[in-house]
Design a protein around this motif. Structure first.
Motif, PDB file in Angstrom:
ATOM      1  N   ARG A   1       0.829  -1.209   0.000  1.00 49.31           N
ATOM      2  CA  ARG A   1       0.000   0.000   0.000  1.00 49.31           C
ATOM      3  C   ARG A   1       0.864   1.261   0.000  1.00 49.31           C
ATOM      4  NH1 ARG A   1      -5.375   0.131   0.971  1.00 49.31           N
ATOM      5  NH2 ARG A   1      -5.463  -1.970   1.825  1.00 49.31           N
ATOM      6  N   PHE A   2       2.005   1.165   0.661  1.00 50.81           N
ATOM      7  CA  PHE A   2       2.916   2.317   0.768  1.00 50.81           C
ATOM      8  C   PHE A   2       4.302   1.902   0.266  1.00 50.81           C
ATOM      9  CE2 PHE A   2      -0.015   2.600   4.440  1.00 50.81           C
ATOM     10  CZ  PHE A   2      -0.625   3.824   4.185  1.00 50.81           C
ATOM     11  N   PRO A   3       4.474   1.848  -1.059  1.00 54.42           N
ATOM     12  CA  PRO A   3       5.773   1.393  -1.579  1.00 54.42           C
ATOM     13  C   PRO A   3       6.944   2.214  -1.031  1.00 54.42           C
ATOM     14  CG  PRO A   3       4.163   1.617  -3.348  1.00 54.42           C
ATOM     15  CD  PRO A   3       3.516   2.167  -2.109  1.00 54.42           C
ATOM     16  N   ARG A   4       6.690   3.498  -0.728  1.00 54.57           N
ATOM     17  CA  ARG A   4       7.785   4.336  -0.228  1.00 54.57           C
ATOM     18  C   ARG A   4       8.279   3.867   1.141  1.00 54.57           C
ATOM     19  NH1 ARG A   4       6.053  10.410  -0.825  1.00 54.57           N
ATOM     20  NH2 ARG A   4       4.258   9.580  -1.954  1.00 54.57           N
ATOM     21  N   LEU A   5       7.380   3.289   1.924  1.00 51.16           N
ATOM     22  CA  LEU A   5       7.825   2.762   3.226  1.00 51.16           C
ATOM     23  C   LEU A   5       8.713   1.540   3.017  1.00 51.16           C
ATOM     24  CD1 LEU A   5       4.638   3.015   5.485  1.00 51.16           C
ATOM     25  CD2 LEU A   5       6.526   4.649   5.244  1.00 51.16           C
ATOM     26  N   GLY A   6       8.375   0.756   2.003  1.00 47.84           N
ATOM     27  CA  GLY A   6       9.202  -0.416   1.684  1.00 47.84           C
ATOM     28  C   GLY A   6      10.601   0.016   1.255  1.00 47.84           C
ATOM     29  N   GLU A   7      10.646   1.038   0.399  1.00 46.49           N
ATOM     30  CA  GLU A   7      11.951   1.523  -0.075  1.00 46.49           C
ATOM     31  C   GLU A   7      12.781   2.090   1.075  1.00 46.49           C
ATOM     32  OE1 GLU A   7      10.793   4.546  -2.856  1.00 46.49           O
ATOM     33  OE2 GLU A   7       9.686   3.081  -4.069  1.00 46.49           O
ATOM     34  N   ARG A   8      12.092   2.635   2.067  1.00 48.34           N
ATOM     35  CA  ARG A   8      12.799   3.309   3.167  1.00 48.34           C
ATOM     36  C   ARG A   8      12.782   2.486   4.451  1.00 48.34           C
ATOM     37  NH1 ARG A   8      11.310   6.638  -0.462  1.00 48.34           N
ATOM     38  NH2 ARG A   8      12.012   8.796  -0.705  1.00 48.34           N
ATOM     39  N   ARG A   9      12.618   1.202   4.353  1.00 52.61           N
ATOM     40  CA  ARG A   9      12.389   0.387   5.563  1.00 52.61           C
ATOM     41  C   ARG A   9      13.542   0.470   6.570  1.00 52.61           C
ATOM     42  NH1 ARG A   9      11.298  -5.266   2.891  1.00 52.61           N
ATOM     43  NH2 ARG A   9      10.790  -3.934   1.148  1.00 52.61           N
ATOM     44  N   SER A  10      14.786   0.697   6.067  1.00 48.85           N
ATOM     45  CA  SER A  10      15.933   0.730   6.984  1.00 48.85           C
ATOM     46  C   SER A  10      16.300   2.142   7.414  1.00 48.85           C
ATOM     47  CB  SER A  10      17.155   0.091   6.316  1.00 48.85           C
ATOM     48  OG  SER A  10      16.808  -1.173   5.819  1.00 48.85           O
ATOM     49  N   GLN A  11      15.518   3.106   6.945  1.00 46.96           N
ATOM     50  CA  GLN A  11      15.812   4.507   7.232  1.00 46.96           C
ATOM     51  C   GLN A  11      15.198   4.907   8.568  1.00 46.96           C
ATOM     52  OE1 GLN A  11      15.248   6.562   3.489  1.00 46.96           O
ATOM     53  NE2 GLN A  11      14.630   8.415   4.578  1.00 46.96           N
ATOM     54  N   ARG A  12      15.865   5.813   9.295  1.00 41.59           N
ATOM     55  CA  ARG A  12      15.284   6.302  10.552  1.00 41.59           C
ATOM     56  C   ARG A  12      14.017   7.100  10.279  1.00 41.59           C
ATOM     57  NH1 ARG A  12      19.520   8.331  14.930  1.00 41.59           N
ATOM     58  NH2 ARG A  12      17.874   9.889  15.202  1.00 41.59           N
ATOM     59  N   ALA A  13      13.034   6.945  11.149  1.00 45.06           N
ATOM     60  CA  ALA A  13      11.744   7.625  10.935  1.00 45.06           C
ATOM     61  C   ALA A  13      11.898   9.141  10.919  1.00 45.06           C
ATOM     62  CB  ALA A  13      10.748   7.199  12.013  1.00 45.06           C
ATOM     63  N   ASP A  14      12.883   9.666  11.697  1.00 41.58           N
ATOM     64  CA  ASP A  14      13.011  11.129  11.739  1.00 41.58           C
ATOM     65  C   ASP A  14      13.638  11.713  10.479  1.00 41.58           C
ATOM     66  OD1 ASP A  14      15.599  10.344  12.244  1.00 41.58           O
ATOM     67  OD2 ASP A  14      15.675  11.175  14.272  1.00 41.58           O
ATOM     68  N   THR A  15      14.007  10.867   9.524  1.00 44.96           N
ATOM     69  CA  THR A  15      14.515  11.383   8.257  1.00 44.96           C
ATOM     70  C   THR A  15      13.421  11.411   7.189  1.00 44.96           C
ATOM     71  OG1 THR A  15      15.203   9.201   7.479  1.00 44.96           O
ATOM     72  CG2 THR A  15      16.831  10.469   8.733  1.00 44.96           C
ATOM     73  N   LEU A  16      12.224  11.002   7.534  1.00 44.44           N
ATOM     74  CA  LEU A  16      11.128  10.973   6.547  1.00 44.44           C
ATOM     75  C   LEU A  16      10.511  12.364   6.381  1.00 44.44           C
ATOM     76  CD1 LEU A  16       9.206   7.759   7.705  1.00 44.44           C
ATOM     77  CD2 LEU A  16      10.868   7.937   5.846  1.00 44.44           C
ATOM     78  N   SER A  17       9.889  12.585   5.236  1.00 45.32           N
ATOM     79  CA  SER A  17       9.136  13.825   5.021  1.00 45.32           C
ATOM     80  C   SER A  17       7.832  13.756   5.820  1.00 45.32           C
ATOM     81  CB  SER A  17       8.810  13.986   3.536  1.00 45.32           C
ATOM     82  OG  SER A  17       7.833  13.040   3.170  1.00 45.32           O
ATOM     83  N   GLY A  18       7.142  14.897   5.911  1.00 47.05           N
ATOM     84  CA  GLY A  18       5.878  14.935   6.661  1.00 47.05           C
ATOM     85  C   GLY A  18       4.856  13.939   6.133  1.00 47.05           C
ATOM     86  N   GLY A  19       4.725  13.876   4.816  1.00 45.97           N
ATOM     87  CA  GLY A  19       3.760  12.953   4.209  1.00 45.97           C
ATOM     88  C   GLY A  19       4.141  11.501   4.476  1.00 45.97           C
ATOM     89  N   GLU A  20       5.455  11.230   4.392  1.00 50.27           N
ATOM     90  CA  GLU A  20       5.916   9.854   4.642  1.00 50.27           C
ATOM     91  C   GLU A  20       5.698   9.464   6.105  1.00 50.27           C
ATOM     92  OE1 GLU A  20       9.374  10.055   1.185  1.00 50.27           O
ATOM     93  OE2 GLU A  20       9.913  10.311   3.299  1.00 50.27           O
ATOM     94  N   ARG A  21       5.851  10.434   7.000  1.00 50.75           N
ATOM     95  CA  ARG A  21       5.592  10.133   8.422  1.00 50.75           C
ATOM     96  C   ARG A  21       4.126   9.782   8.645  1.00 50.75           C
ATOM     97  NH1 ARG A  21       9.437  14.094  12.000  1.00 50.75           N
ATOM     98  NH2 ARG A  21      11.016  14.076  10.391  1.00 50.75           N
ATOM     99  N   GLN A  22       3.249  10.513   7.972  1.00 52.61           N
ATOM    100  CA  GLN A  22       1.823  10.193   8.104  1.00 52.61           C
ATOM    101  C   GLN A  22       1.549   8.806   7.527  1.00 52.61           C
ATOM    102  OE1 GLN A  22      -0.805  11.970   9.791  1.00 52.61           O
ATOM    103  NE2 GLN A  22      -1.513   9.894   9.478  1.00 52.61           N
ATOM    104  N   MET A  23       2.226   8.480   6.406  1.00 46.82           N
ATOM    105  CA  MET A  23       2.071   7.129   5.840  1.00 46.82           C
ATOM    106  C   MET A  23       2.570   6.078   6.828  1.00 46.82           C
ATOM    107  SD  MET A  23       3.260   7.642   1.921  1.00 46.82           S
ATOM    108  CE  MET A  23       2.626   9.037   0.996  1.00 46.82           C
ATOM    109  N   LEU A  24       3.694   6.384   7.498  1.00 43.29           N
ATOM    110  CA  LEU A  24       4.227   5.423   8.470  1.00 43.29           C
ATOM    111  C   LEU A  24       3.255   5.257   9.641  1.00 43.29           C
ATOM    112  CD1 LEU A  24       6.382   3.525   9.502  1.00 43.29           C
ATOM    113  CD2 LEU A  24       7.709   5.506  10.288  1.00 43.29           C
ATOM    114  N   ALA A  25       2.659   6.362  10.074  1.00 46.79           N
ATOM    115  CA  ALA A  25       1.682   6.269  11.177  1.00 46.79           C
ATOM    116  C   ALA A  25       0.483   5.415  10.752  1.00 46.79           C
ATOM    117  CB  ALA A  25       1.236   7.663  11.597  1.00 46.79           C
TER     118      ALA A  25
END
Ligand code: ATP
Length: 239
Positions: free
Chosen positions: A124-148
């Motif tokens: 559902r959120f391919p960007r989370l898959g691409e960033r799975r090893s990245q720290r959450a605090d490096t995500l953009s605002g939209g990506e953080r909402q997707m992670l939530a």
């Protein structure tokens, strides 16, 4: 008659002397997106907190016909209720994957269920898959909402309660998030959406409630509310 997914009756929540929610009743049918709009301090966050069992309240709370008012938060999660709080409450120093795993924590899951939940979230959120090893605090605002949202989906919710998912996001990202929320609904997750962004919320929902100083001031089909002169004057900038 269809059993409501969520039925809140005469709910009262107080913080000491402050009566933040005063006799709120609302219902949400399976497969609906229901929105609660209202100004700052109207009691929207408090309403969700009480529904999730994070705050003590008076009144009735039924989830799929069952009285869940006396259950603790974990038991409500077990039954399929889930809240995405306004502040997202991610762990910035943990990776995307670790944050997702925390969402599965409160439901007992075996390895293969966990794997399939993760695959679903990444689908559902391919960007989370691409960033799975990245720290959450490096995500953009939209990506953080997707992670939530993704973390909430790890618990396989049947009703997702979202507190201002558009907060702090650029208009295009808001539309993307709302598109994702509609997609979830189409896949069978019912949604209770709390928003200050009234237009976006009404455009994306089936039914709406206007909460003012802890009480329901108006309610109706979202299309009707959008056209209601009182809603237009107060919440839609007189549009
Ligand atoms: P916002 O959109 O600004 O988040 P809201 O509609 O979600 O507002 P709430 O946060 O639920 O409103 O607050 C409802 C009322 O309860 C407000 O008057 C607020 O000041 C009060 N309130 C909220 N949390 C507390 C608390 N922990 N202690 C005391 N009063 C509180």
């Amino acid at each position: 008659m269809t059993t409501a997914m969520l039925e809140i009756g005469d709910l009262h929540v107080s913080y000491g002397q402050v009566d933040a929610v005063r006799g709120v009743s609302l219902s949400l049918l399976p497969g609906q997106i229901v929105t609660v709009i209202g100004p700052n301090g109207a009691g929207k966050t408090t309403l969700l907190g009480a529904a999730m069992g994070l705050l003590p309240s008076k009144g009735t709370l039924r989830f799929e016909g069952e009285d869940v008012g006396g259950l603790d938060v974990e038991s409500r999660v077990e039954r399929g209720l889930c809240l995405v709080p306004e502040k997202r409450e991610l762990f910035g120093e943990l990776t995307v994957l670790d944050n997702l795993m925390l969402g599965a924590y409160s439901k007992r899951m075996n390895g293969s269920t966990l794997r399939s939940r993760l695959d679903e979230v990444y689908g559902r959120f391919p960007r989370l898959g691409e960033r799975r090893s990245q720290r959450a605090d490096t995500l953009s605002g939209g990506e953080r909402q997707m992670l939530a949202l993704g973390r909430a989906l790890m618990s396989a919710p049947r009703l997702l309660m979202l507190d201002e998912p558009s907060l702090g996001l650029a208009p295009l990202i808001v539309q993307e998030i709302l598109g994702i929320i509609r997609g979830l609904r189409n896949d069978g997750v019912s949604i209770l959406l709390v928003e200050q962004n009234a237009l976006a919320a009404l455009e994306s929902s089936d039914y709406g409630y206007v909460l003012e100083t802890g009480e329901i001031a108006l309610s109706g089909a979202s299309k009707e509310l959008e056209n209601d002169p009182r809603v237009q004057a107060t919440y839609l900038g007189g549009a």
